[in-house]
Design an enzyme around this catalytic site. Sequence first.
Site: not given
Length: 286
Positions: A134-135
């Site tokens: 995930d970012k």
Amino acid sequence: MELSIQLPKNFKEQTVRELLEQEWLVPRKVRHFLRTRKNVVVNGEPALFHFSVRSGDTITLQFEPEDYPIPTILLGNKANIDVLFEDEHLIILNKPIGMKTHPNQPDENDTLLNHLAAYLVPKNQIPYVVHRLDKETSGAILFAKNPFVLPILGRLLESKQIYRRYQAVVSGHLKESLTIRKKIGRDRHDRRKRVVDERHGDMAITHVDIASYVKKTNQTTVYCVLETGRTHQIRVHLASIGHPIVGDPLYHPKPNGRLMLHAYELHLFHPFTGEAIVAVAEPSLW
């Protein structure tokens, strides 16, 4: 593209056809062209597909551009790349927080994949995504450096032969280690999120070990090991037991600061050499 691979010590004798099809997962069309062009060489000599190969043999494969079309990736900034492990076939990076793994739109050039593409230009190689973080998550992430090894790494991931250990800090006092087995599906009301959905979701299994508890902040430090790889799995599972990850913008009711989730370790056996690879992204949460 030409690749030369020496078969490892524990390699089981088999035919060239079995090696290409079953071990190395070469697509049927590509296998056909390798055979008709006589682009398979064993120990310096052209080899037919019924020839046997064994430990210590060197297999050289010559691919034409049309065998594996080259994807278009905009170049980013190679200065953003932190290498934990690298060889001819694969690379493991330490992903910074706040950076996407790969573009979602063709004009994006500020993701880890873009930066890695710029880093690989002098090596005349192209990166391929094996899995994603995930970012908001930092830490160890694996990429392929050629399309030949990509499906092999994908199979290792799917068959749980790539071990991933995460650090996290959660709200509240989590008193004992546990394994969370809950199905995860899409949130019908928010496309960004996932939810526990025992009826329609996919099974997800997360093993959680306790590291420490800080009474002053009422936070518990944990290590998580994934047995499956669902989107937002650790985040959803920990939130579902009343201990959301600190700083989680989607699943914590009062997020504050960065998402306290870090991909700490990544282990695998090299698909060609059998070498044990352990990549550690030094702790960044405490």
